[in-house]
Structures are given as C-alpha cells and as structure tokens.
Write a protein that holds these residues in place. Structure first.
Motif, short mmCIF file in Angstrom:
data_model
loop_
_atom_site.label_atom_id
_atom_site.label_comp_id
_atom_site.label_asym_id
_atom_site.label_seq_id
_atom_site.Cartn_x
_atom_site.Cartn_y
_atom_site.Cartn_z
N VAL A 140 0.86 -1.19 0.00
CA VAL A 140 0.00 0.00 0.00
C VAL A 140 0.89 1.24 0.00
CG1 VAL A 140 -1.80 1.30 1.20
CG2 VAL A 140 -1.81 -1.21 1.29
N SER A 141 0.64 2.14 -0.93
CA SER A 141 1.39 3.40 -0.94
C SER A 141 0.51 4.52 -1.47
CB SER A 141 2.67 3.27 -1.78
OG SER A 141 2.35 3.11 -3.14
N ARG A 142 0.96 5.74 -1.18
CA ARG A 142 0.25 6.91 -1.69
C ARG A 142 1.28 7.91 -2.22
NH1 ARG A 142 -2.29 8.78 2.80
NH2 ARG A 142 -4.29 7.80 2.38
N GLY A 143 0.99 8.46 -3.39
CA GLY A 143 1.84 9.49 -3.97
C GLY A 143 0.99 10.59 -4.56
N THR A 144 1.63 11.58 -5.13
CA THR A 144 0.89 12.67 -5.75
C THR A 144 1.48 12.96 -7.12
OG1 THR A 144 2.22 14.62 -5.18
CG2 THR A 144 0.80 13.72 -3.44
N ILE A 145 0.71 13.69 -7.92
CA ILE A 145 1.22 14.04 -9.24
C ILE A 145 2.31 15.10 -9.14
CG2 ILE A 145 -0.86 13.39 -10.47
CD1 ILE A 145 -1.57 16.41 -10.56
N PHE A 146 2.43 15.77 -7.99
CA PHE A 146 3.52 16.73 -7.83
C PHE A 146 4.85 16.01 -7.67
CE2 PHE A 146 6.38 19.60 -5.63
CZ PHE A 146 6.25 20.74 -6.39
N THR A 147 4.82 14.86 -7.01
CA THR A 147 6.04 14.06 -6.82
C THR A 147 5.97 12.85 -7.77
OG1 THR A 147 4.92 13.00 -4.96
CG2 THR A 147 6.45 14.77 -4.45
N ALA A 148 6.04 13.13 -9.05
CA ALA A 148 5.82 12.10 -10.06
C ALA A 148 6.87 10.99 -9.99
CB ALA A 148 5.80 12.72 -11.45
N PHE A 197 -1.80 -1.78 -3.85
CA PHE A 197 -2.75 -0.66 -3.94
C PHE A 197 -1.96 0.65 -3.87
CE2 PHE A 197 -5.67 2.49 -2.24
CZ PHE A 197 -6.83 2.26 -2.95
N ILE A 198 -2.08 1.44 -4.92
CA ILE A 198 -1.37 2.72 -4.98
C ILE A 198 -2.38 3.83 -5.20
CG2 ILE A 198 0.34 4.09 -6.23
CD1 ILE A 198 1.08 0.81 -7.00
N GLU A 199 -2.45 4.74 -4.24
CA GLU A 199 -3.35 5.88 -4.37
C GLU A 199 -2.57 7.05 -4.93
OE1 GLU A 199 -5.00 7.31 -0.70
OE2 GLU A 199 -6.47 8.58 -1.70
N ALA A 200 -2.96 7.49 -6.12
CA ALA A 200 -2.30 8.62 -6.77
C ALA A 200 -3.18 9.86 -6.61
CB ALA A 200 -2.06 8.32 -8.25
N MET A 201 -2.74 10.78 -5.77
CA MET A 201 -3.51 12.01 -5.55
C MET A 201 -3.33 12.93 -6.76
SD MET A 201 -4.88 11.41 -2.66
CE MET A 201 -5.60 13.01 -2.33
N THR A 202 -4.44 13.20 -7.44
CA THR A 202 -4.38 14.02 -8.65
C THR A 202 -5.36 15.19 -8.50
OG1 THR A 202 -4.55 13.96 -11.07
CG2 THR A 202 -6.00 12.49 -9.83
N ILE A 203 -5.54 15.95 -9.55
CA ILE A 203 -6.37 17.16 -9.43
C ILE A 203 -7.42 17.22 -10.54
CG2 ILE A 203 -4.59 18.51 -8.26
CD1 ILE A 203 -3.95 19.84 -10.94
N ASN A 222 -15.06 24.14 -5.31
CA ASN A 222 -14.56 24.40 -3.97
C ASN A 222 -13.56 25.56 -3.91
OD1 ASN A 222 -15.74 22.16 -2.16
ND2 ASN A 222 -15.09 21.06 -4.00
N LYS A 223 -13.55 26.34 -4.99
CA LYS A 223 -12.71 27.54 -5.04
C LYS A 223 -11.25 27.23 -4.67
CE LYS A 223 -16.71 30.46 -3.91
NZ LYS A 223 -17.12 30.51 -5.32
N LYS A 224 -10.75 26.15 -5.29
CA LYS A 224 -9.36 25.74 -5.04
C LYS A 224 -8.36 26.43 -5.96
CE LYS A 224 -10.43 22.48 -1.97
NZ LYS A 224 -10.02 22.55 -0.55
N GLY A 225 -8.86 27.26 -6.86
CA GLY A 225 -7.96 27.95 -7.76
C GLY A 225 -7.72 27.17 -9.04
N GLU A 226 -6.70 27.60 -9.77
CA GLU A 226 -6.35 26.95 -11.03
C GLU A 226 -5.49 25.71 -10.76
OE1 GLU A 226 -7.62 28.00 -13.85
OE2 GLU A 226 -8.59 29.73 -12.92
N ALA A 227 -5.11 25.06 -11.85
CA ALA A 227 -4.32 23.82 -11.72
C ALA A 227 -3.03 24.05 -10.93
CB ALA A 227 -4.01 23.26 -13.10
N VAL A 228 -2.38 25.18 -11.18
CA VAL A 228 -1.12 25.46 -10.47
C VAL A 228 -1.37 25.57 -8.96
CG1 VAL A 228 0.72 27.16 -10.15
CG2 VAL A 228 -0.03 26.56 -12.47
#
Length: 273
Positions: free
Chosen positions: A170-178, A196-202, A211-217
């Motif tokens: 089991v691991s989790r990563g994000t698209i910022f830390t590709a 199982f790998i959870e990839a946090m994306t946007i 949710n007024k999270k702004g733009e992709a950046v």
C-alpha cells in the motif's frame, strides 16, 4: 514530436486525449508507463484493465492488452484475467468513485484474497466524467454537484481501507512528486500479492471550481505543501498534522498469493487421478 514513451506505449491514433486542461490524469498515466518501461516488462505480458470514469479512459490510449470494463467492475474482470493467466502483469486503473463506491466491494475482496494485481487509483476527490458529484473521498464539508451545501459524509482513507482488507503493498503518492509515484508503481508491480497505490491528482474543472481551489497550479501547490512523507509525518504532533496527508510506502507485507493457492487446489486433484 511525441516522446519515446508515447511512441512505444501509446496508441497514438487515439490521441489527443479528452482530459480537461489542468487535469492530472496524464501525469499518473505517464507514471504507470514509465514504471513498466523501467522494469523492462514486455507489453504482451501486461494487461491493463479499467472501469468507468475520467481515469479509466487511460486504457484506451495505452498500447497493451487492455480492457475497458463496466463501472466499478475493473477488479472483478482483472481477477478473472489473472486466474486465467497468472503469468500476466495485471494492472487496474480506476478512479476514486469507480474504486470505492460502486466498486468498493470488489476492492475489499481483491485485497482480502491477496490476488497478484496492481491497482492504481486516480484520486481527484470527485466524479469528474459525470459532472462533479461528490465521491467517497470528497473531504467532509467540500462541495459537489450532488452536495451543493457541502458533503456531510466522512471521507474514506483508501490506503487504510486497502490495508485493513488485506492488501500486501500500500502506498500513496501525488502528481507533484511524479518520480515517487513511478517508484511506487514499480514496487507495486514487483510485489507478489494485491498492491494498492493511491495517486492524488487534481480536477480543476469540477472539484477545484466547486470548492474555489484555484487553477491547476494552485491545486498542484496544495499537493506540494500538504503531502508529508511518512518518515516525517510520524514525527509531527497532532496539531502539526492538521490539514496534512501522508505519502510514501505505507504498508508492505507478505502472505500467500491467491492464484498460487488456487493452483495448489488444482494440483491436488491432478495427483488424485
């Protein structure tokens, strides 16, 4: 000019993709392909299975054995494929809604069986393809088209769910830390059992806008500033952990793998003859 990875592993006739500007799904898809390339796997020895949703469109772009299945059923199809040909590297691509809502039961039992499948969840906290409804991973209080005043449900921690159900990696990563994500997919494929790998994306188009999270950046910056590696996370106080989430290799174990146990049953009957 397309990169070597695109030429080698993508069905270029199916490009360009349909994902919205700013969507992170392309980064996750590249991480999967790069991991396969780094491991030197033969394309014919890999089967990529997807359900329904934005994430699951990826299987149509990838030049492997691929199967685009019904909503929430990717793991059920993948289980059949793996049992029919245990030598295949079976990789499931799914979204947070596809995997943990309608497909939640399949996730629990694939993990419980510890079948040798690598599952990568593209978690963008929403049902993007069908218009931004809230999903089981939408944080409590955040909005969706079906929760215009805020979601009152508790959101799932998918990694804890997979671990509790029996997954052995089991691991989790994000698209910022590709690069971390690539390594996690590699480890998941190499691990014998249910990975199982959870990839946090946007999803700037629906979740971000609602949710007024702004733009992709801005959403990428959020991932950068709030994802804490597990080694550092464990040293934080509860107060320091507020608003943060943990990434990295969260759990690894070994126990009997399902197709091998199933083969033992077949072999036992063969000996009786």
């Amino acid at each position: 000019m397309p990169s070597q990875l695109v030429n080698e592993y993508f069905r270029t006739a199916n490009l360009p993709h349909i994902w919205c500007p700013g969507c992170g799904n392309g980064i996750v898809t590249r991480a999967i392909v790069k991991a396969i390339d780094n491991l030197g796997l033969n394309k014919d020895d890999c089967c990529i299975v997807s359900g329904i949703g934005c994430s699951s469109r990826a299987s149509g772009y990838l030049d492997f054995n691929t199967l685009h299945t019904t909503h929430g059923r990717a793991l059920a199809f993948a289980t059949g494929i793996k049992l029919a040909n245990p030598k295949l590297n079976v990789i499931v691509i799914t979204g947070d809604g596809d995997c943990s809502a309608i497909g939640g039961n399949h996730l629990i039992h694939a993990a419980r069986r510890n079948i040798d499948i690598t599952t990568i969840v593209f978690n963008n906290n929403t049902y993007g393809m069908t218009g931004g409804q809230y999903s089981p991973t939408t944080p409590t209080g955040d909005k969706g088209t079906t929760a215009p005043y805020g979601n009152i449900d508790m959101n799932f921690d998918l990694c804890e769910l997979a671990k509790a159900a029996g997954a052995t990696y089991v691991s989790r990563g994000t698209i910022f830390t590709a690069n971390m994500l690539i390594k996690q997919v590699e480890e998941g494929i190499k691990s014998k059992g249910f990975s199982f790998i959870e990839a946090m994306t946007i999803c700037p188009t629906y979740y971000g806008r609602k949710n007024k999270k702004g733009e992709a950046v801005d959403m990428m910056t959020y991932l950068k500033e709030n994802a804490i590696n597990i080694a550092a996370y464990d040293k934080l106080t509860d107060e320091q952990r507020a608003g943060k989430f943990v990434v990295g290799e969260l759990y690894k174990n070994t126990r009997p793998e399902y197709t091998e146990e199933y083969q033992k049953i077949i072999d036992s009957f063969s000996k009786e003859r």
